[in-house]
Design an enzyme around this catalytic site. Structure first.
Site, PDB file in Angstrom:
ATOM      1  N   THR A 100      -3.753  19.765  21.830  1.00  0.00           N
ATOM      2  CA  THR A 100      -2.822  19.920  21.047  1.00  0.00           C
ATOM      3  C   THR A 100      -2.981  18.942  19.602  1.00  0.00           C
ATOM      4  OG1 THR A 100      -1.233  18.187  21.686  1.00  0.00           O
ATOM      5  CG2 THR A 100      -1.287  20.459  22.899  1.00  0.00           C
ATOM      6  N   ASP A 106      12.286  21.250  14.587  1.00  0.00           N
ATOM      7  CA  ASP A 106      11.086  20.306  14.454  1.00  0.00           C
ATOM      8  C   ASP A 106      11.432  19.653  13.331  1.00  0.00           C
ATOM      9  OD1 ASP A 106       7.928  20.407  15.915  1.00  0.00           O
ATOM     10  OD2 ASP A 106       8.166  19.203  13.902  1.00  0.00           O
ATOM     11  N   ALA A 126      -3.876  17.832  26.952  1.00  0.00           N
ATOM     12  CA  ALA A 126      -3.829  19.342  26.243  1.00  0.00           C
ATOM     13  C   ALA A 126      -4.402  19.350  25.121  1.00  0.00           C
ATOM     14  CB  ALA A 126      -2.329  19.811  26.650  1.00  0.00           C
ATOM     15  N   ASP A 184      15.440  15.947  12.679  1.00  0.00           N
ATOM     16  CA  ASP A 184      14.846  14.909  13.196  1.00  0.00           C
ATOM     17  C   ASP A 184      15.364  14.357  14.496  1.00  0.00           C
ATOM     18  OD1 ASP A 184      13.780  12.165  13.861  1.00  0.00           O
ATOM     19  OD2 ASP A 184      13.327  11.843  11.982  1.00  0.00           O
ATOM     20  N   VAL A 185      14.653  14.393  15.760  1.00  0.00           N
ATOM     21  CA  VAL A 185      15.638  14.181  17.022  1.00  0.00           C
ATOM     22  C   VAL A 185      16.012  12.890  17.407  1.00  0.00           C
ATOM     23  CG1 VAL A 185      14.765  16.212  18.499  1.00  0.00           C
ATOM     24  CG2 VAL A 185      13.310  14.079  18.244  1.00  0.00           C
ATOM     25  N   TYR A 228       2.892   4.159  24.000  1.00  0.00           N
ATOM     26  CA  TYR A 228       3.167   5.426  24.377  1.00  0.00           C
ATOM     27  C   TYR A 228       3.417   5.313  25.940  1.00  0.00           C
ATOM     28  CZ  TYR A 228       1.902  10.374  25.165  1.00  0.00           C
ATOM     29  OH  TYR A 228       2.235  11.705  25.640  1.00  0.00           O
TER      30      TYR A 228
HETATM   31  N1  LIG Z   1      -0.978  16.992  24.373  1.00  0.00           N
HETATM   32  C1  LIG Z   1      -1.116  16.221  25.513  1.00  0.00           C
HETATM   33  O1  LIG Z   1      -2.296  15.938  25.991  1.00  0.00           O
HETATM   34  C2  LIG Z   1      -0.026  15.667  26.047  1.00  0.00           C
HETATM   35  C3  LIG Z   1      -0.048  15.022  27.378  1.00  0.00           C
HETATM   36  C4  LIG Z   1       0.943  14.234  27.887  1.00  0.00           C
HETATM   37  C5  LIG Z   1       2.101  14.228  27.436  1.00  0.00           C
HETATM   38  N2  LIG Z   1       2.378  15.108  26.401  1.00  0.00           N
HETATM   39  C6  LIG Z   1       3.706  15.141  25.594  1.00  0.00           C
HETATM   40  O2  LIG Z   1       4.127  16.338  25.290  1.00  0.00           O
HETATM   41  C7  LIG Z   1       5.170  16.372  24.214  1.00  0.00           C
HETATM   42  C8  LIG Z   1       4.596  17.310  23.255  1.00  0.00           C
HETATM   43  O3  LIG Z   1       3.315  17.200  22.760  1.00  0.00           O
HETATM   44  P1  LIG Z   1       2.186  17.897  22.059  1.00  0.00           P
HETATM   45  O4  LIG Z   1       0.831  17.739  22.645  1.00  0.00           O
HETATM   46  O5  LIG Z   1       2.976  19.318  21.961  1.00  0.00           O
HETATM   47  O6  LIG Z   1       2.277  17.271  20.587  1.00  0.00           O
HETATM   48  P2  LIG Z   1       2.347  17.878  19.111  1.00  0.00           P
HETATM   49  O7  LIG Z   1       1.894  16.779  18.258  1.00  0.00           O
HETATM   50  O8  LIG Z   1       1.388  19.093  19.166  1.00  0.00           O
HETATM   51  O9  LIG Z   1       3.520  18.594  18.855  1.00  0.00           O
HETATM   52  C9  LIG Z   1       4.787  17.370  18.846  1.00  0.00           C
HETATM   53  C10 LIG Z   1       5.732  17.897  17.998  1.00  0.00           C
HETATM   54  O10 LIG Z   1       6.865  17.031  17.898  1.00  0.00           O
HETATM   55  C11 LIG Z   1       7.380  16.978  16.568  1.00  0.00           C
HETATM   56  N3  LIG Z   1       8.016  15.940  16.189  1.00  0.00           N
HETATM   57  C12 LIG Z   1       7.538  14.485  16.457  1.00  0.00           C
HETATM   58  N4  LIG Z   1       8.539  13.631  16.121  1.00  0.00           N
HETATM   59  C13 LIG Z   1       9.610  14.291  15.823  1.00  0.00           C
HETATM   60  C14 LIG Z   1      10.876  13.869  15.242  1.00  0.00           C
HETATM   61  N5  LIG Z   1      11.346  12.603  15.325  1.00  0.00           N
HETATM   62  N6  LIG Z   1      11.783  15.026  15.114  1.00  0.00           N
HETATM   63  C15 LIG Z   1      11.357  16.337  15.339  1.00  0.00           C
HETATM   64  N7  LIG Z   1      10.144  16.533  15.509  1.00  0.00           N
HETATM   65  C16 LIG Z   1       9.299  15.768  15.910  1.00  0.00           C
HETATM   66  C17 LIG Z   1       6.105  16.963  15.554  1.00  0.00           C
HETATM   67  O11 LIG Z   1       6.350  17.497  14.428  1.00  0.00           O
HETATM   68  C18 LIG Z   1       5.213  18.242  16.337  1.00  0.00           C
HETATM   69  O12 LIG Z   1       5.322  19.596  15.613  1.00  0.00           O
HETATM   70  C19 LIG Z   1       5.114  14.943  23.865  1.00  0.00           C
HETATM   71  O13 LIG Z   1       6.273  14.375  24.206  1.00  0.00           O
HETATM   72  C20 LIG Z   1       3.904  14.238  24.189  1.00  0.00           C
HETATM   73  O14 LIG Z   1       4.032  12.861  24.621  1.00  0.00           O
HETATM   74  C21 LIG Z   1       1.236  15.762  25.754  1.00  0.00           C
END
Ligand SMILES: NC(=O)c1ccc[n+]([C@@H]2O[C@H](COP(=O)([O-])OP(=O)(O)OC[C@H]3O[C@@H](n4cnc5c(N)ncnc54)[C@H](O)[C@@H]3O)[C@@H](O)[C@H]2O)c1
Length: 262
Positions: A190, A34, A188, A60-61, A155
Site C-alpha cells: 500500500t 478519509d 502489505a 479527519d479522524v 509508529y
Molecule cells: N501497509 C502495511 O504494510 C501495514 C502494516 C501494518 C499495519 N498497517 C496499518 O494498517 C492501516 C492502514 O494502512 P494502509 O497500508 O492501508 O495505509 P494507506 O496509507 O494506504 O491508507 C491509509 C489511509 O488513511 C488515511 N488517513 C491518514 N490519516 C488520517 C486522518 N487523520 N483522518 C482521516 N484519514 C486519514 C489516508 O488518507 C489514507 O487514505 C494503518 O493503521 C497502518 O498502520 C499497514
C-alpha cells in the site's frame, strides 16, 4: 438476512480501500471516510458498478467533532452503524534521537487518537441504540517486536497503543454485545509502505521492498491489500462471533520467524 452497513476509515487507500471494495462487491452498504477527498472520489468511481451502496464522507479522524459528524451522517443514510473498520493511519520513520516531538505527536494523533475516537463514537452509538456490533482495528508487527529495519519508535508506540486499546475495549464492551479485534498486517503493498520516501526514489525503493520481502517474509512476498481485507472481513462478520480482544496476524509468517539462526 442482509448484512448491516459497514463504516471504514482510511477508506481512500490501501487496506481501507480494499475493505470497501470487498464489502460493496458483496452487496453490503458501506460508509467510506478519509481525509483524502480525491482518493474518495476515485474510490466512488471504482466501486460504481458494484452491488453495495457506497456513501463517501470526507473527514479527519483526529478530530472528535468530525468523527461524530461522520457517524451521524452515515447513520442517517445507512442506519445505526454496527460494523466499523478503523484503518486510517500514517507512518513516519526516524530513529528516536532524530524524531521531532511534533512528528511523534503527529503519528500518535493519527494512529492512536484517530483509532480511539473512531471506536469511542462507534461504541457510544451502538450502546445508545441498544445494538451489538463488531469493530476491527489495524495494528502492526511493530506493536509486538522491534523490527530490524529500525526507525519505528513513534509508529511502533502508536500500534502498541492500538493493540492495548483493542483488548481494553473488548473487555469493557463484551457485555453490550460489541466485539473489538485487530488485524496485524505484515508488509502489505500500500502507499503507506513508501510514504516516507521522496517521489523520485519511490520506484527503486519499491523494488528494494519487493526484494526484501522475498528474502525476509516466510511466504516470500508482500501482501496484497485484499488479503488483509479478507482477514478484516472475517473478524468483522458473525463468523467470528466468539472472537473478541483478539489479534489476527496476517503477515506471511513475519512474526513467527526469528532473525536468529541458532
Ligand atoms: N501497509 C502495511 O504494510 C501495514 C502494516 C501494518 C499495519 N498497517 C496499518 O494498517 C492501516 C492502514 O494502512 P494502509 O497500508 O492501508 O495505509 P494507506 O496509507 O494506504 O491508507 C491509509 C489511509 O488513511 C488515511 N488517513 C491518514 N490519516 C488520517 C486522518 N487523520 N483522518 C482521516 N484519514 C486519514 C489516508 O488518507 C489514507 O487514505 C494503518 O493503521 C497502518 O498502520 C499497514
Amino acid at each position: 438476512m442482509t448484512d448491516p452497513a459497514v463504516l471504514v476509515t482510511g477508506a481512500a487507500s490501501g487496506v481501507g480501500r480494499a475493505t470497501v471494495m470487498l464489502w460493496t462487491s458483496r452487496g453490503v452498504a458501506v460508509a467510506a471516510t478519509d481525509r483524502d477527498e480525491d482518493g474518495l472520489r476515485s474510490l466512488a468511481e471504482e466501486a460504481k458498478t458494484l452491488r453495495g451502496r457506497l456513501y463517501t464522507l470526507s473527514g479527519d479522524v483526529t478530530s472528535e467533532p468530525e468523527v461524530e459528524r461522520i457517524f451521524t451522517e452515515a447513520s442517517e443514510e445507512l442506519g445505526t452503524i454496527m460494523r466499523v473498520v478503523a484503518s486510517g493511519g500514517i507512518e513516519v520513520n526516524a530513529a528516536a534521537h532524530e524524531l521531532s516531538a511534533a512528528d511523534w505527536e503527529h503519528v500518535l494523533q493519527a494512529n492512536l487518537t484517530g483509532t480511539f475516537l473512531t471506536c469511542k463514537v462507534a461504541v457510544k452509538a451502538m450502546v445508545d441504540a441498544h445494538v451489538g456490533g463488531s469493530i476491527v482495528c489495524l495494528s502492526s508487527p511493530a506493536a509486538f517486536v522491534g523490527l530490524a529495519g529500525g526507525g519505528n519508535a513513534a509508529y511502533a508506540a502508536s500500534m502498541g497503543g492500538v493493540s492495548a486499546l483493542v483488548r481494553s475495549l473488548a473487555v469493557d464492551y463484551a457485555g453490550y454485545g460489541i466485539r473489538v479485534n485487530a488485524v496485524v498486517p505484515g508488509a502489505a503493498e500500500t502507499p503507506l509502505l513508501l510514504s516516507g520516501v521522496p517521489e523520485p526514489d519511490r520506484e527503486s525503493s519499491h523494488d528494494d521492498l519487493v526484494e526484501r520481502a522475498v528474502r525476509e517474509v516466510p511466504l516470500g512476498r508482500l501482501a496484497k491489500p485484499v488479503e488483509i481485507a479478507q482477514a478484516v472481513a472475517w473478524l468483522l462478520s458473525d463468523r467470528a462471533s466468539y472472537v473478541t480482544g483478539s489479534h489476527l496476524v496476517c503477515d506471511g509468517g513475519l512474526l513467527a520467524k526469528s532473525a536468529s539462526t541458532f
